[in-house]
Design an enzyme around this catalytic site. Structure first.
Site, PDB file in Angstrom:
ATOM      1  N   ARG A 133      34.298  14.243  27.138  1.00 54.36           N
ATOM      2  CA  ARG A 133      34.084  13.442  25.931  1.00 54.36           C
ATOM      3  C   ARG A 133      35.279  12.573  25.565  1.00 54.36           C
ATOM      4  O   ARG A 133      35.156  11.630  24.785  1.00 54.36           O
ATOM      5  CB  ARG A 133      33.718  14.350  24.748  1.00 54.36           C
ATOM      6  CG  ARG A 133      34.808  15.301  24.360  1.00 54.36           C
ATOM      7  CD  ARG A 133      34.308  16.352  23.384  1.00 54.36           C
ATOM      8  NE  ARG A 133      34.666  16.054  22.011  1.00 54.36           N
ATOM      9  CZ  ARG A 133      34.485  16.890  20.994  1.00 54.36           C
ATOM     10  NH1 ARG A 133      33.927  18.082  21.207  1.00 54.36           N
ATOM     11  NH2 ARG A 133      34.844  16.572  19.778  1.00 54.36           N
ATOM     12  N   HIS A 180      39.740  14.027  19.593  1.00 57.11           N
ATOM     13  CA  HIS A 180      40.478  14.505  18.430  1.00 57.11           C
ATOM     14  C   HIS A 180      41.123  13.374  17.640  1.00 57.11           C
ATOM     15  O   HIS A 180      41.074  13.344  16.414  1.00 57.11           O
ATOM     16  CB  HIS A 180      41.476  15.574  18.907  1.00 57.11           C
ATOM     17  CG  HIS A 180      42.724  15.641  18.136  1.00 57.11           C
ATOM     18  ND1 HIS A 180      43.952  15.512  18.691  1.00 57.11           N
ATOM     19  CD2 HIS A 180      42.918  15.799  16.812  1.00 57.11           C
ATOM     20  CE1 HIS A 180      44.857  15.592  17.752  1.00 57.11           C
ATOM     21  NE2 HIS A 180      44.274  15.772  16.604  1.00 57.11           N
ATOM     22  N   ASN A 195      28.728  16.790  20.071  1.00 61.31           N
ATOM     23  CA  ASN A 195      29.866  16.200  20.791  1.00 61.31           C
ATOM     24  C   ASN A 195      30.129  16.979  22.069  1.00 61.31           C
ATOM     25  O   ASN A 195      30.336  16.413  23.145  1.00 61.31           O
ATOM     26  CB  ASN A 195      31.129  16.225  19.923  1.00 61.31           C
ATOM     27  CG  ASN A 195      30.928  15.510  18.611  1.00 61.31           C
ATOM     28  OD1 ASN A 195      30.013  14.721  18.483  1.00 61.31           O
ATOM     29  ND2 ASN A 195      31.770  15.800  17.633  1.00 61.31           N
ATOM     30  N   ASP A 196      30.134  18.301  21.930  1.00 62.58           N
ATOM     31  CA  ASP A 196      30.351  19.123  23.113  1.00 62.58           C
ATOM     32  C   ASP A 196      29.076  19.310  23.920  1.00 62.58           C
ATOM     33  O   ASP A 196      29.119  19.357  25.148  1.00 62.58           O
ATOM     34  CB  ASP A 196      30.917  20.494  22.706  1.00 62.58           C
ATOM     35  CG  ASP A 196      32.421  20.432  22.509  1.00 62.58           C
ATOM     36  OD1 ASP A 196      33.089  19.833  23.363  1.00 62.58           O
ATOM     37  OD2 ASP A 196      32.915  20.966  21.501  1.00 62.58           O
ATOM     38  N   GLU A 241      26.762  24.447  21.480  1.00 61.96           N
ATOM     39  CA  GLU A 241      27.553  23.359  22.057  1.00 61.96           C
ATOM     40  C   GLU A 241      27.489  23.332  23.575  1.00 61.96           C
ATOM     41  O   GLU A 241      28.129  22.495  24.207  1.00 61.96           O
ATOM     42  CB  GLU A 241      29.033  23.507  21.646  1.00 61.96           C
ATOM     43  CG  GLU A 241      29.250  23.415  20.165  1.00 61.96           C
ATOM     44  CD  GLU A 241      30.711  23.596  19.788  1.00 61.96           C
ATOM     45  OE1 GLU A 241      31.353  22.592  19.471  1.00 61.96           O
ATOM     46  OE2 GLU A 241      31.196  24.745  19.833  1.00 61.96           O
ATOM     47  N   CYS A 272      25.714  19.090  13.502  1.00 65.77           N
ATOM     48  CA  CYS A 272      26.949  18.654  12.850  1.00 65.77           C
ATOM     49  C   CYS A 272      27.806  17.780  13.764  1.00 65.77           C
ATOM     50  O   CYS A 272      28.918  17.420  13.411  1.00 65.77           O
ATOM     51  CB  CYS A 272      27.756  19.846  12.354  1.00 65.77           C
ATOM     52  SG  CYS A 272      28.284  20.947  13.671  1.00 65.77           S
ATOM     53  N   ARG A 301      34.191  26.590  10.045  1.00 63.73           N
ATOM     54  CA  ARG A 301      34.204  26.987  11.457  1.00 63.73           C
ATOM     55  C   ARG A 301      35.534  27.657  11.774  1.00 63.73           C
ATOM     56  O   ARG A 301      36.588  27.158  11.382  1.00 63.73           O
ATOM     57  CB  ARG A 301      34.027  25.758  12.340  1.00 63.73           C
ATOM     58  CG  ARG A 301      34.069  26.113  13.812  1.00 63.73           C
ATOM     59  CD  ARG A 301      33.725  24.934  14.653  1.00 63.73           C
ATOM     60  NE  ARG A 301      34.808  23.987  14.724  1.00 63.73           N
ATOM     61  CZ  ARG A 301      34.718  22.811  15.343  1.00 63.73           C
ATOM     62  NH1 ARG A 301      33.588  22.469  15.925  1.00 63.73           N
ATOM     63  NH2 ARG A 301      35.734  22.003  15.385  1.00 63.73           N
ATOM     64  N   ARG A 313      36.393  21.761   9.997  1.00 66.52           N
ATOM     65  CA  ARG A 313      37.117  22.017  11.253  1.00 66.52           C
ATOM     66  C   ARG A 313      38.497  22.585  10.918  1.00 66.52           C
ATOM     67  O   ARG A 313      39.420  21.837  10.651  1.00 66.52           O
ATOM     68  CB  ARG A 313      37.309  20.729  12.029  1.00 66.52           C
ATOM     69  CG  ARG A 313      36.067  20.134  12.647  1.00 66.52           C
ATOM     70  CD  ARG A 313      36.451  18.874  13.406  1.00 66.52           C
ATOM     71  NE  ARG A 313      35.408  18.405  14.282  1.00 66.52           N
ATOM     72  CZ  ARG A 313      34.523  17.461  13.939  1.00 66.52           C
ATOM     73  NH1 ARG A 313      34.566  16.915  12.760  1.00 66.52           N
ATOM     74  NH2 ARG A 313      33.611  17.060  14.824  1.00 66.52           N
TER      75      ARG A 313
END
Ligand code: PEP
Ligand code: MG
Length: 588
Positions: free
Chosen positions: A468, A193, A457-458, A434, A505, A336, A300
């Site tokens: 991550r 984050h 990413n996930d 994800e 994405c 999202r 996001r």
């Protein structure tokens, strides 16, 4: 001591400046007893510390209200009301009267309260644990006469490099962007984050430095290179000059790349690639729209919540979404729904869970709190009157979740109609892929949605079981692992069979070598950070989709991530002959 500290590149740019070391953690408190004669003095000391903390919070709140806004500042009122709590103060004073030193008495009571809050049945109470922790740190700092490290306490124009263990939401809202020029953290990786936020704020950042907070001192001069992920301590004049030259060169290259904004992203063999932008904050929208992106592939929305004491209401959310939609003037904007949880928490956090990434987050939390979720859905239905809004559900593992969300979307529309509020009757709905469950079961999802968007990413984290955000695992977090490539391939195949759009994405799309692999896997829509749009566009215009396909086939059947990377690298080099493309890609 090492002079060069290596971490993960998180947000590009080079800054030379003084370190501002921020330690925001509960200090260790020795068990100290006081004599009967000292008790009244200890009580007075405690009351004085509370009074000073109270004053300090009022000042911080005022400053944050002026810079970030009143909603962001509300957490400091919450923290002040905690300090005023008679039960808390009486409990501390009762322990002091049993001969405990003031700091120990306060420490003991705060630990008990934090535990009690964390286990409380009411989510609203559990959400306040982080605030209690902030109060705990602030009062102990005063009682123990420790250096005060408020991040807002820097002179404007200080150009400081903020060095901290991790950037929590409550610290994030206090960041004064006029004083802080770059961020360096011990924790985190390029997909955590803090890295995402730094990129959105346009602040150069290096994360995952592990022990920067113990190696550096406030006032040390360092060079932070957000492109290579390095921190150079006490640089020589020659080094500073070399870095300044590099910074200028990067600026020139970036300006050149921007000239591509109006060009199409078409491969040399004629495959058209749709390039969209990831937008994390509404304030970014206008600049992102100038990058040459064909709409937004991921907004996001949780960054509207992170750092706040309360959830934004329907009106505020509507305005935020409408701003992004308007900036993109009719081009698609994929928004999202809240992906709160994991490492993206509102101030105070949610209940500390043993496994937050396997926990109550994203669509799970939204479906369990329909009233909260419907506020967002209503705002989205209203914003859709301004353009082409599509909604995307995060962390979906089963089609039941899509169905439940659709029911709530319908209810949200009925509620708006009952209030007579203009809105779109419904919205195009898609899901993120994800998890291995979503990729393997993509065929079941495809029957119920309009698009699938792979969140690498996930997907990488859940496929490889590698956190991550864990800097110690950074070298094991390998997006080019053949298992990951195969799951992406599977998703693309399902999309082709069912006529459902598939995009990517996650961060992979922003990195040139990986973007090459994604095109080879058959992905035709990529959503990347705004700064990467021209970079990825230049790559697309230089490669052939046929060669990318060959390379991806070889990578998918390679035995390891390293071997897969070699396969891709060799073919990309042979095709474009320009070593610049072979960097994993400029971050962000
Ligand atoms: C992802 O997981 O790839 C993604 C795009 O979502 P986030 O990084 O916000 O988890
Ligand atoms: Mg994700």
């Amino acid at each position: 001591m090492e002079r060069v500290l290596a971490g993960s590149p998180a947000s590009p740019g080079i800054v030379v400046g003084p370190v501002h070391l921020l330690r925001w953690e509960v200090p260790e408190v020795r068990h100290t007893l006081v004599a009967d004669s000292e008790i009244e003095g200890e009580v007075a000391r405690f009351r004085d510390a509370v009074r000073r903390a109270h004053e300090r919070l009022a000042q911080v709140g005022e400053r944050v209200a002026a810079t970030a806004g009143p909603e962001e500042a509300a957490i400091f009122d919450v923290q002040r009301s905690m300090l005023e709590d008679a039960e808390l103060r009486n409990a501390v004073e009762a322990l002091v009267r049993q001969n405990l030193a003031a700091e120990k008495a306060f420490d003991v009571v705060m630990l008990e309260w934090r535990q009690h809050f964390a286990r409380h049945a009411q989510p609203m109470v559990r959400e306040r644990v982080g605030d209690l922790t902030d109060v705990h740190i602030r009062v102990l700092t005063l009682l123990m006469d420790l250096p005060d490290h408020d991040p807002v306490d820097l002179p404007k124009g200080a150009g400081a490099i903020l060095v901290t263990h991790d950037l929590t939401p409550s610290l994030t809202v206090q960041l004064d962007r006029d004083a802080i020029a770059a961020i360096a953290t011990d924790a985190g990786t390029r997909t955590s984050h803090v890295a995402i936020l730094a990129r959105s704020l346009g602040l150069p950042a290096v994360v995952g430095l592990r022990d920067a907070t113990t190696q550096l001192r406030s006032g040390d001069t360092v060079v932070l290179d957000g492109t290579s992920g390095q921190l150079v301590l006490k640089p020589t004049q020659a080094e500073v000059q070399a870095y300044r030259r590099r910074a200028q060169q990067e600026a020139v290259e970036e300006a050149e790349l921007l000239r591509l904004a109006t060009e199409d992203a078409v491969t040399v063999d004629g495959e058209r690639i749709t390039l969209r932008a990831n937008v994390d904050l509404p304030e970014e929208a206008e600049a992102a729209a100038q990058s040459g992106a064909d709409g937004v592939g991921l907004m996001r929305t949780e960054f509207l919540v992170v750092g706040r004491a309360t959830m934004p209401d329907e009106e505020e959310q509507y305005r935020a979404y409408a701003r992004v939609v308007e900036a993109f003037g009719g081009r698609p904007v994929v928004i999202r729904t809240f992906d709160i949880g994991g490492d993206k928490l509102p101030v105070g956090g949610f209940p500390s869970e043993p496994n937050p990434f396997l926990g109550w987050r994203a669509i799970r939390m939204c479906l369990d709190q329909p009233e909260l979720f419907k506020v967002q859905l209503r705002a989205l239905l209203r914003a859709a009157l301004h353009g082409d809004v599509r909604i995307m559900l995060p962390l979906v593992v089963s089609v039941d979740e899509v169905r439940a969300a659709r029911v709530l979307l319908h209810e949200a529309s009925v509620e708006l109609a009952a209030r007579g509020v203009p809105h779109a009757p419904t919205l195009v709905l898609g899901v993120m892929v994800e998890t291995p469950a979503a990729a393997v079961g993509a065929d079941t999802l495809a029957g119920e949605v309009s698009f699938l968007s792979v969140g690498t990413n996930d997907l990488v984290q859940y496929t490889l079981a590698v956190d991550r955000g864990n800097a110690n695992l950074a070298s094991r977090y390998t997006p080019l692992h053949p298992a990951v490539l195969r799951l992406i391939r599977r998703t693309v195949e399902v999309g082709a069979q069912s006529g459902v759009d598939v995009s990517v994405c996650g961060e992979m799309a922003s990195q040139t070598l990986m973007a090459f692999a994604l095109v080879g896997l058959g992905v035709r829509t990529l959503s990347v950070s705004p700064r990467s749009v021209p970079l990825v566009k230049r790559l697309m215009r230089a490669i052939s989709a046929a060669i990318a396909r060959e390379a991806a086939e070889a990578a998918m059947t390679a035995p390891t991530a390293v071997a897969a990377e070699q396969q891709l690298r060799q073919r990309l080099y042979a095709a474009v002959g320009d070593a610049a493309y072979l960097h994993a890609g400029l971050p962000g």
